[in-house]
Design an enzyme around this catalytic site. Structure first.
Site, PDB file in Angstrom:
ATOM      1  N   SER A  34       0.841  -1.202   0.000  1.00  0.00           N
ATOM      2  CA  SER A  34       0.000   0.000   0.000  1.00  0.00           C
ATOM      3  C   SER A  34       0.877   1.252   0.000  1.00  0.00           C
ATOM      4  O   SER A  34       1.973   1.246   0.562  1.00  0.00           O
ATOM      5  CB  SER A  34      -0.878  -0.024   1.259  1.00  0.00           C
ATOM      6  OG  SER A  34      -2.041   0.731   1.077  1.00  0.00           O
ATOM      7  N   PRO A  35       0.398   2.342  -0.598  1.00  0.00           N
ATOM      8  CA  PRO A  35       1.207   3.570  -0.614  1.00  0.00           C
ATOM      9  C   PRO A  35       1.491   4.066   0.809  1.00  0.00           C
ATOM     10  O   PRO A  35       0.570   4.166   1.616  1.00  0.00           O
ATOM     11  CB  PRO A  35       0.337   4.587  -1.356  1.00  0.00           C
ATOM     12  CG  PRO A  35      -0.840   3.858  -1.874  1.00  0.00           C
ATOM     13  CD  PRO A  35      -0.894   2.508  -1.271  1.00  0.00           C
ATOM     14  N   GLN A 112       1.523   6.677  -6.998  1.00  0.00           N
ATOM     15  CA  GLN A 112       0.302   7.356  -6.557  1.00  0.00           C
ATOM     16  C   GLN A 112       0.551   8.854  -6.694  1.00  0.00           C
ATOM     17  O   GLN A 112       1.452   9.397  -6.046  1.00  0.00           O
ATOM     18  CB  GLN A 112      -0.015   7.016  -5.106  1.00  0.00           C
ATOM     19  CG  GLN A 112      -1.361   7.572  -4.665  1.00  0.00           C
ATOM     20  CD  GLN A 112      -1.635   7.384  -3.182  1.00  0.00           C
ATOM     21  OE1 GLN A 112      -0.848   7.832  -2.350  1.00  0.00           O
ATOM     22  NE2 GLN A 112      -2.726   6.725  -2.853  1.00  0.00           N
ATOM     23  N   TYR A 193      -7.116  14.863   0.998  1.00  0.00           N
ATOM     24  CA  TYR A 193      -6.218  15.692   0.183  1.00  0.00           C
ATOM     25  C   TYR A 193      -7.044  16.349  -0.916  1.00  0.00           C
ATOM     26  O   TYR A 193      -8.267  16.204  -0.938  1.00  0.00           O
ATOM     27  CB  TYR A 193      -5.030  14.849  -0.306  1.00  0.00           C
ATOM     28  CG  TYR A 193      -4.228  14.339   0.883  1.00  0.00           C
ATOM     29  CD1 TYR A 193      -3.585  15.235   1.741  1.00  0.00           C
ATOM     30  CD2 TYR A 193      -4.183  12.989   1.201  1.00  0.00           C
ATOM     31  CE1 TYR A 193      -2.894  14.794   2.868  1.00  0.00           C
ATOM     32  CE2 TYR A 193      -3.489  12.538   2.327  1.00  0.00           C
ATOM     33  CZ  TYR A 193      -2.852  13.443   3.158  1.00  0.00           C
ATOM     34  OH  TYR A 193      -2.191  13.013   4.274  1.00  0.00           O
ATOM     35  N   ARG A 241      -7.753   5.928  -5.649  1.00  0.00           N
ATOM     36  CA  ARG A 241      -8.014   5.583  -4.241  1.00  0.00           C
ATOM     37  C   ARG A 241      -9.059   6.553  -3.726  1.00  0.00           C
ATOM     38  O   ARG A 241      -8.927   7.766  -3.886  1.00  0.00           O
ATOM     39  CB  ARG A 241      -6.734   5.680  -3.410  1.00  0.00           C
ATOM     40  CG  ARG A 241      -6.983   5.442  -1.939  1.00  0.00           C
ATOM     41  CD  ARG A 241      -5.707   5.270  -1.129  1.00  0.00           C
ATOM     42  NE  ARG A 241      -5.378   3.861  -1.025  1.00  0.00           N
ATOM     43  CZ  ARG A 241      -4.633   3.329  -0.045  1.00  0.00           C
ATOM     44  NH1 ARG A 241      -4.132   4.094   0.898  1.00  0.00           N
ATOM     45  NH2 ARG A 241      -4.382   2.044  -0.010  1.00  0.00           N
ATOM     46  N   GLY A 338      -0.343  -2.261   4.236  1.00  0.00           N
ATOM     47  CA  GLY A 338       0.599  -1.188   4.533  1.00  0.00           C
ATOM     48  C   GLY A 338       1.519  -1.572   5.670  1.00  0.00           C
ATOM     49  O   GLY A 338       2.633  -2.072   5.466  1.00  0.00           O
ATOM     50  N   ARG A 339       1.022  -1.389   6.897  1.00  0.00           N
ATOM     51  CA  ARG A 339       1.888  -1.584   8.068  1.00  0.00           C
ATOM     52  C   ARG A 339       2.468  -2.981   8.149  1.00  0.00           C
ATOM     53  O   ARG A 339       3.589  -3.152   8.634  1.00  0.00           O
ATOM     54  CB  ARG A 339       1.099  -1.219   9.336  1.00  0.00           C
ATOM     55  CG  ARG A 339       0.831   0.282   9.414  1.00  0.00           C
ATOM     56  CD  ARG A 339      -0.223   0.627  10.416  1.00  0.00           C
ATOM     57  NE  ARG A 339      -1.527   0.112  10.011  1.00  0.00           N
ATOM     58  CZ  ARG A 339      -2.614   0.147  10.753  1.00  0.00           C
ATOM     59  NH1 ARG A 339      -2.572   0.668  11.968  1.00  0.00           N
ATOM     60  NH2 ARG A 339      -3.761  -0.321  10.310  1.00  0.00           N
TER      61      ARG A 339
HETATM   62  C1  FMN Z   1       3.540   5.467   7.379  1.00  0.00           C
HETATM   63  C2  FMN Z   1       2.298   5.491   6.532  1.00  0.00           C
HETATM   64  C3  FMN Z   1       2.217   6.357   5.446  1.00  0.00           C
HETATM   65  C4  FMN Z   1       1.093   6.369   4.618  1.00  0.00           C
HETATM   66  N1  FMN Z   1       1.073   7.149   3.491  1.00  0.00           N
HETATM   67  C5  FMN Z   1       0.066   7.012   2.595  1.00  0.00           C
HETATM   68  C6  FMN Z   1       0.127   7.651   1.321  1.00  0.00           C
HETATM   69  O1  FMN Z   1       1.109   8.308   0.951  1.00  0.00           O
HETATM   70  N2  FMN Z   1      -0.946   7.501   0.499  1.00  0.00           N
HETATM   71  C7  FMN Z   1      -2.040   6.758   0.855  1.00  0.00           C
HETATM   72  O2  FMN Z   1      -2.980   6.659   0.078  1.00  0.00           O
HETATM   73  N3  FMN Z   1      -2.104   6.132   2.042  1.00  0.00           N
HETATM   74  C8  FMN Z   1      -1.069   6.215   2.887  1.00  0.00           C
HETATM   75  N4  FMN Z   1      -1.098   5.501   4.063  1.00  0.00           N
HETATM   76  C9  FMN Z   1      -2.240   4.596   4.331  1.00  0.00           C
HETATM   77  C10 FMN Z   1      -1.909   3.158   3.865  1.00  0.00           C
HETATM   78  O3  FMN Z   1      -1.734   3.086   2.470  1.00  0.00           O
HETATM   79  C11 FMN Z   1      -3.012   2.182   4.275  1.00  0.00           C
HETATM   80  O4  FMN Z   1      -4.181   2.515   3.580  1.00  0.00           O
HETATM   81  C12 FMN Z   1      -3.286   2.203   5.758  1.00  0.00           C
HETATM   82  O5  FMN Z   1      -2.073   2.128   6.494  1.00  0.00           O
HETATM   83  C13 FMN Z   1      -4.200   1.050   6.203  1.00  0.00           C
HETATM   84  O6  FMN Z   1      -3.637  -0.184   5.814  1.00  0.00           O
HETATM   85  P1  FMN Z   1      -2.804  -1.112   6.853  1.00  0.00           P
HETATM   86  O7  FMN Z   1      -3.700  -1.376   8.011  1.00  0.00           O
HETATM   87  O8  FMN Z   1      -2.479  -2.351   6.046  1.00  0.00           O
HETATM   88  O9  FMN Z   1      -1.566  -0.354   7.249  1.00  0.00           O
HETATM   89  C14 FMN Z   1       0.004   5.514   4.908  1.00  0.00           C
HETATM   90  C15 FMN Z   1       0.084   4.672   6.036  1.00  0.00           C
HETATM   91  C16 FMN Z   1       1.218   4.635   6.819  1.00  0.00           C
HETATM   92  C17 FMN Z   1       1.281   3.657   7.964  1.00  0.00           C
END
Ligand code: FMN
Length: 409
Positions: A34-35, A112, A193, A241, A338-339
């Site tokens: 994930s981004p 993205q 955003y 997204r 993501g995480r």
């Molecule tokens: C450190 C960090 C930075 C993130 N930056 C972005 C981003 O640049 N663009 C975006 O769409 N989501 C961003 N997210 C959200 C993640 O893409 C993801 O949707 C969110 O963490 C939930 O998924 P997860 O539970 O698997 O982490 C970010 C999340 C984290 C933890």
């Protein structure tokens, strides 16, 4: 179930390793990194940190690795550490990362693109997320002069000339992204955003053609989508997204999210990446395991299947069982994690090993193959894990793995 998911063919694999297409782009498996904004660029230029971060995720087995939100202008950044794609130096730096992924892994890499809007001019995540800079703030902008929170700036209400300028910035960034070799482009229309703030009735109070009804609120995001689609190579997919709910009364809800997805599908989007929230500071999200998947489920079953648009579930999905269950139940076509990838950049390789799978859709890099089995735990007391030959039922894929021995009563 796995055979059914394989379309009745003998090609039985854990569903996450069945290949999938987003538009014409075929991915080796259904896992997306994930981004994630790393807040570590200098003047918008991604550096060695980004190469190692995205490179290691690509080596870790995911089918598609997404960049963080890459901003279309300096003032479109969230923070001074955000990456951009509005200079030649940035383009060359991204090209280096894309080339690494393409030459060293089977992964595809997507960019993205976004603009921070009223949530810009804020600090690095670990210095105070969404907090204004201590010095050097730049003017932020949005559909309406409503600040994100009491401490944030009142955004400049964008004029039609400003909108045309920002659309051109997206177009130019997309042209650079194509030259840099990205395989997929995602338009960031989520998380409050700029494009997201046009969609939500909580942040868009305009009375001109760019506000009011959903049709009006969709106008600017769709104009940007069309402008990018026109210059982004026709054989490379675009995704968007969205935040499928604002988690707030009077905001976007699941019904409206379906209509937003429909509008993008009718404009030719190839995939919808279904996130939620972060649009207004007063939101009340209902966090929990896979908590955004119900929104992906509705969009896949009401829009995705009808229009041939791939739907991506994201949000607190962290186990391979959850991924396989979401896919088998038809709730999404792919899952973005993501995480879990920050915890384990080799999440996909490890998920394969733990499922006893080593067939198509996952490949350890040759350099790492010697480490492809889970090491012994090193415990000296109690039962020790045993090495067993596992037969997966797929010809030629029997392999050895460590199995915990049954604890003695
Ligand atoms: C450190 C960090 C930075 C993130 N930056 C972005 C981003 O640049 N663009 C975006 O769409 N989501 C961003 N997210 C959200 C993640 O893409 C993801 O949707 C969110 O963490 C939930 O998924 P997860 O539970 O698997 O982490 C970010 C999340 C984290 C933890």
């Amino acid at each position: 179930m796995d055979r059914w998911f394989a379309g009745g063919r003998d090609d039985v694999r854990p569903p996450m390793f069945q290949p999938v297409r987003i538009g014409q782009l075929e991915l080796a498996n259904r896992i997306i990194v994930s981004p994630m904004d790393m807040y570590s660029a200098r003047d918008g230029v991604p550096g060695d940190f980004h190469l190692v971060h995205l490179g290691s995720k690509a080596l870790g087995g995911a089918g598609l690795v997404m960049t963080e939100m890459v901003c279309v202008s300096g003032t479109g950044r969230i923070s001074p550490g955000c990456a951009g794609l509005y200079t030649g130096e940035q383009e060359a730096a991204w090209r280096r990362i894309v080339d690494f992924v393409h030459t060293r892994s089977d992964a595809r890499i997507g960019i993205q693109l976004g603009h921070s809007g009223r949530k810009g001019s804020t600090r690095l995540m670990w210095e105070g997320i969404d907090q204004p800079l201590e010095q050097g703030n730049w003017e932020v902008c949005g559909p309406s002069p409503l600040p994100y929170s009491a401490v944030n700036q009142v955004p400049k209400e964008l004029t039609e000339a400003d909108l045309a300028q920002i659309t051109a910035q997206f177009r130019h960034a997309a042209q650079r992204a194509a030259r840099a070799g990205f395989d997929l482009l995602e338009l960031h229309c989520a998380h409050g955003y700029l494009l997201s703030s046009f969609l939500s009735p909580l942040t868009n109070k305009r009375t001109d053609a760019y506000g009011g009804s959903l049709e009006g609120r969709l106008r600017f995001p769709l104009e940007v989508f069309d402008a990018v689609r026109a210059v982004w190579p026709a054989d490379r997919p675009m995704t968007v997204r969205i935040s499928a709910t604002d988690w707030h009364d009077g905001g976007i809800d699941a019904d409206e999210a379906v209509e937003i997805a429909r509008a993008f599908a009718e404009h030719g989007v190839d995939g919808i990446d279904v996130s939620t929230g972060q649009v207004v500071s007063g939101e009340r999200p209902a966090f929990g395991r896979s908590y955004q998947t119900p929104y992906a489920d509705r969009i896949r079953n009401e829009i995705g299947r009808k229009y041939g648009v791939a739907v991506i579930a994201v949000g607190a999905i962290s186990s391979y069982d959850d991924v396989n269950s979401i896919l088998l139940a038809g709730r999404a076509d792919l899952c973005a994690l993501g995480r879990a990838h920050l915890y384990d950049p080799q999440w996909t390789l490890h998920a394969a090993a733990e499922q006893g799978y080593s067939g198509a859709g996952v490949r350890w890099p040759d350099q790492f193959a010697a480490g492809s089995r889970k090491p012994q735990t090193g415990r000296t007391d109690g039962p020790r894990p045993r090495l067993e030959l596992i037969r997966t039922g797929v010809p030629g894929t029997a392999h050895a793995r460590w199995r915990p021995t049954q604890a003695r009563p």
